[in-house]
Design a protein around this motif. Structure first.
Motif, mmCIF file in Angstrom:
data_model
loop_
_atom_site.group_PDB
_atom_site.id
_atom_site.type_symbol
_atom_site.label_atom_id
_atom_site.label_comp_id
_atom_site.label_asym_id
_atom_site.label_seq_id
_atom_site.Cartn_x
_atom_site.Cartn_y
_atom_site.Cartn_z
ATOM 1 N N VAL A 51 47.268 -36.651 6.693
ATOM 2 C CA VAL A 51 47.070 -38.100 6.799
ATOM 3 C C VAL A 51 47.146 -38.746 5.415
ATOM 4 C CG1 VAL A 51 45.419 -39.890 7.405
ATOM 5 C CG2 VAL A 51 45.748 -37.948 8.926
ATOM 6 N N ILE A 52 46.501 -38.127 4.439
ATOM 7 C CA ILE A 52 46.552 -38.648 3.067
ATOM 8 C C ILE A 52 47.986 -38.611 2.538
ATOM 9 C CG2 ILE A 52 45.764 -38.252 0.697
ATOM 10 C CD1 ILE A 52 43.191 -37.080 1.907
ATOM 11 N N ALA A 53 48.701 -37.519 2.826
ATOM 12 C CA ALA A 53 50.074 -37.372 2.336
ATOM 13 C C ALA A 53 50.978 -38.462 2.889
ATOM 14 C CB ALA A 53 50.608 -35.989 2.705
ATOM 15 N N VAL A 54 50.860 -38.750 4.176
ATOM 16 C CA VAL A 54 51.692 -39.803 4.776
ATOM 17 C C VAL A 54 51.351 -41.164 4.172
ATOM 18 C CG1 VAL A 54 52.213 -41.021 6.918
ATOM 19 C CG2 VAL A 54 52.047 -38.528 6.914
ATOM 20 N N ALA A 55 50.051 -41.425 3.986
ATOM 21 C CA ALA A 55 49.639 -42.708 3.409
ATOM 22 C C ALA A 55 50.149 -42.881 1.989
ATOM 23 C CB ALA A 55 48.114 -42.820 3.448
ATOM 24 N N VAL A 56 50.205 -41.812 1.219
ATOM 25 C CA VAL A 56 50.700 -41.890 -0.166
ATOM 26 C C VAL A 56 52.226 -41.875 -0.195
ATOM 27 C CG1 VAL A 56 50.724 -40.716 -2.404
ATOM 28 C CG2 VAL A 56 48.608 -40.842 -1.096
ATOM 29 N N ALA A 57 52.854 -41.156 0.743
ATOM 30 C CA ALA A 57 54.308 -41.013 0.738
ATOM 31 C C ALA A 57 55.020 -42.312 1.105
ATOM 32 C CB ALA A 57 54.734 -39.896 1.693
ATOM 33 N N LEU A 58 54.424 -43.141 1.949
ATOM 34 C CA LEU A 58 55.096 -44.370 2.374
ATOM 35 C C LEU A 58 55.364 -45.324 1.202
ATOM 36 C CD1 LEU A 58 53.383 -45.091 5.813
ATOM 37 C CD2 LEU A 58 55.729 -44.373 5.395
ATOM 38 N N LEU A 205 43.446 -48.058 0.053
ATOM 39 C CA LEU A 205 42.121 -48.299 0.614
ATOM 40 C C LEU A 205 41.880 -47.440 1.846
ATOM 41 C CD1 LEU A 205 41.912 -52.199 0.290
ATOM 42 C CD2 LEU A 205 40.742 -50.480 -1.110
ATOM 43 N N ALA A 206 42.937 -47.245 2.651
ATOM 44 C CA ALA A 206 42.799 -46.388 3.827
ATOM 45 C C ALA A 206 42.490 -44.949 3.420
ATOM 46 C CB ALA A 206 44.081 -46.442 4.655
ATOM 47 N N VAL A 207 43.142 -44.462 2.369
ATOM 48 C CA VAL A 207 42.866 -43.101 1.885
ATOM 49 C C VAL A 207 41.424 -42.984 1.407
ATOM 50 C CG1 VAL A 207 43.427 -41.449 0.061
ATOM 51 C CG2 VAL A 207 45.253 -42.581 1.320
ATOM 52 N N ILE A 208 40.933 -44.008 0.696
ATOM 53 C CA ILE A 208 39.544 -43.983 0.234
ATOM 54 C C ILE A 208 38.585 -43.912 1.418
ATOM 55 C CG2 ILE A 208 37.772 -45.380 -0.908
ATOM 56 C CD1 ILE A 208 39.883 -46.332 -2.858
ATOM 57 N N LEU A 209 38.869 -44.671 2.473
ATOM 58 C CA LEU A 209 38.015 -44.647 3.656
ATOM 59 C C LEU A 209 38.081 -43.294 4.364
ATOM 60 C CD1 LEU A 209 38.718 -48.202 5.141
ATOM 61 C CD2 LEU A 209 36.697 -47.426 3.891
ATOM 62 N N THR A 214 35.224 -38.286 5.459
ATOM 63 C CA THR A 214 35.209 -36.818 5.459
ATOM 64 C C THR A 214 34.051 -36.297 4.613
ATOM 65 O OG1 THR A 214 37.614 -36.804 5.714
ATOM 66 C CG2 THR A 214 36.576 -34.766 4.991
ATOM 67 N N ILE A 215 33.835 -36.887 3.461
ATOM 68 C CA ILE A 215 32.715 -36.473 2.605
ATOM 69 C C ILE A 215 31.383 -36.791 3.280
ATOM 70 C CG2 ILE A 215 31.630 -36.803 0.360
ATOM 71 C CD1 ILE A 215 34.257 -35.277 0.254
ATOM 72 N N ARG A 216 31.316 -37.916 3.981
ATOM 73 C CA ARG A 216 30.069 -38.260 4.688
ATOM 74 C C ARG A 216 29.707 -37.198 5.724
ATOM 75 N NH1 ARG A 216 28.705 -40.252 9.424
ATOM 76 N NH2 ARG A 216 30.903 -40.457 10.040
ATOM 77 N N LEU A 217 30.702 -36.737 6.475
ATOM 78 C CA LEU A 217 30.446 -35.681 7.458
ATOM 79 C C LEU A 217 30.000 -34.392 6.772
ATOM 80 C CD1 LEU A 217 33.481 -36.246 9.871
ATOM 81 C CD2 LEU A 217 31.091 -36.902 10.216
ATOM 82 N N ALA A 218 30.603 -34.091 5.613
ATOM 83 C CA ALA A 218 30.197 -32.888 4.879
ATOM 84 C C ALA A 218 28.754 -33.004 4.394
ATOM 85 C CB ALA A 218 31.144 -32.651 3.702
ATOM 86 N N LEU A 306 38.945 -39.066 -5.680
ATOM 87 C CA LEU A 306 37.709 -39.157 -6.459
ATOM 88 C C LEU A 306 36.957 -40.443 -6.134
ATOM 89 C CD1 LEU A 306 35.858 -38.078 -8.697
ATOM 90 C CD2 LEU A 306 37.353 -39.211 -10.370
ATOM 91 N N GLY A 307 37.704 -41.554 -6.009
ATOM 92 C CA GLY A 307 37.062 -42.818 -5.682
ATOM 93 C C GLY A 307 36.399 -42.792 -4.316
ATOM 94 N N GLY A 308 37.084 -42.201 -3.319
ATOM 95 C CA GLY A 308 36.495 -42.108 -1.991
ATOM 96 C C GLY A 308 35.248 -41.259 -1.964
ATOM 97 N N SER A 309 35.251 -40.151 -2.694
ATOM 98 C CA SER A 309 34.074 -39.282 -2.725
ATOM 99 C C SER A 309 32.904 -39.953 -3.450
ATOM 100 C CB SER A 309 34.430 -37.953 -3.410
ATOM 101 O OG SER A 309 34.820 -38.167 -4.755
ATOM 102 N N ILE A 310 33.185 -40.669 -4.532
ATOM 103 C CA ILE A 310 32.112 -41.355 -5.263
ATOM 104 C C ILE A 310 31.450 -42.416 -4.382
ATOM 105 C CG2 ILE A 310 31.649 -42.932 -7.175
ATOM 106 C CD1 ILE A 310 33.684 -41.415 -8.822
ATOM 107 N N VAL A 311 32.267 -43.210 -3.684
ATOM 108 C CA VAL A 311 31.718 -44.253 -2.811
ATOM 109 C C VAL A 311 30.853 -43.643 -1.717
ATOM 110 C CG1 VAL A 311 32.331 -46.019 -1.122
ATOM 111 C CG2 VAL A 311 33.576 -45.884 -3.285
ATOM 112 N N SER A 312 31.340 -42.560 -1.108
ATOM 113 C CA SER A 312 30.604 -41.948 -0.004
ATOM 114 C C SER A 312 29.327 -41.265 -0.477
ATOM 115 C CB SER A 312 31.505 -40.941 0.713
ATOM 116 O OG SER A 312 30.843 -40.357 1.801
ATOM 117 N N VAL A 313 29.412 -40.514 -1.565
ATOM 118 C CA VAL A 313 28.236 -39.786 -2.054
ATOM 119 C C VAL A 313 27.157 -40.746 -2.524
ATOM 120 C CG1 VAL A 313 27.427 -38.243 -3.863
ATOM 121 C CG2 VAL A 313 29.511 -37.693 -2.629
#
Length: 323
Positions: A51-58, A205-209, A214-218, A306-313
């Protein structure tokens, strides 16, 4: 009588080199541990990375497309040449002299002079009316100077300014320049760049979310473990570090997969584009991601992770406190 000596343990303060080595060792172990945690659930990890790869590849693929469009525009810069029709009564020597002066102009790459006789011969060859033109008493065609602007002067605005300057020359009767198609191409590329920027921001922004969720579930899955290590005095920074490395791994692997997707797409399109270019007597080939571009994609995706993990943690770690 001798003085009594102080007794007790003596603690040596570790040097900064030792503290730095311990800091590096801690980060290395946390990065390994976070990678092992991702590998424990390979299917979920793979789906997240895709999912991340497709979002970055577009947006990356759109940027590659725009870069190729700019190269196509540059390869057809010959269409931005200016044709100067000289006055009929201008002596041939004056035409040669004007050509040499134009060659010394900083905005002009080449200037080619064509005499009136050469213009008539060319017209006879291309028009098919050679026999009819033999009945003309005088040559009605003027001498021509073909001017090719430099690369910097080949943009629509710069070429238009050069055209006005050349048209004002006293030896020139008329000057022609056809840049309508080039103006449309540059306008389309400008729109495309805006779309690519908006797409990169939105999908970023979608990748960050995605990574944040994912980090929240972890974090929720390790709630009991976090409560225990908080009881024994672990700091928030110590607990935060493995989850931040998980985000980095997600972003890095997603960026690597995105570069593979874009490269595979360019390879897939290479043969049809080459065949199409051959129909227009061109050897053009689609240009893919270079080494520097690939590093930028990896860095962009890693920063998103890194930004997504920082926001979630930072948001969810505060809610976990030992009972």
């Amino acid at each position: 009588m001798s003085e009594p000596r102080d007794s007790g343990a003596v603690f040596a303060r570790p040097s900064w080199q030792s503290r730095f080595r311990m800091w590096l060792l801690g980060h290395r172990e946390d990065s390994k541990r976070s990678l092992h945690e991702l590998l424990r659930t390979p299917l979920n990890t793979l789906l997240t990375i895709l999912v991340i790869a497709v979002a970055v590849a577009l947006p990356t693929g759109l940027q590659v497309l725009l870069k190729n469009a700019e190269q196509v525009a540059g390869s057809f810069q010959g269409s931005s040449q200016i044709t100067l029709y000289l006055k009929l009564d201008l002596p041939e020597a004056k035409g040669y002299q004007l050509t040499q002066e134009l060659k010394r102009d900083n905005d002009i790459a080449t200037a080619t002079f064509q005499t009136r006789e050469e213009s008539l011969l060319e017209f006879k060859t291309l028009s098919g009316f050679g026999d009819a033109l033999d009945y003309l008493e005088d040559n009605p065609l003027p001498a021509v100077i073909t001017v090719q602007p430099t690369q910097l002067a080949s943009t629509p605005e710069a070429a238009e300014k050069l055209l006005k300057r050349l048209r004002a020359l006293p030896e020139v009767e008329e000057a022609q320049l056809d840049l309508a198609w080039l103006r449309r191409l540059y306008a389309l590329m400008s729109v495309g760049e805006r779309i690519a920027t908006a797409l990169a921001i939105g999908l970023g922004l979608a990748v960050i979310l995605i990574i944040g969720n994912t980090i929240r579930l972890a974090i929720e899955n390790r709630r009991a473990e976090i409560e225990v290590i908080k009881l024994v005095g672990a700091t928030d920074s110590f607990i935060r570090r493995p989850f931040m490395y998980s985000g980095i791994w997600f972003g890095l692997l997603g960026g690597l997969m995105a570069t593979i997707l874009v490269t595979a797409t360019i390879w897939w399109l290479d043969d049809p584009v080459r065949e199409l270019a051959g129909l227009y007597q061109s050897s053009y080939q689609v240009k893919g991601l270079g080494f520097t571009d690939s590093l930028r994609v990896l860095l962009f995706a890693t920063l998103l992770g890194l930004g997504g993990s920082i926001v979630s943690v930072n948001r969810h770690l505060k809610d976990i406190e030992p009972r």
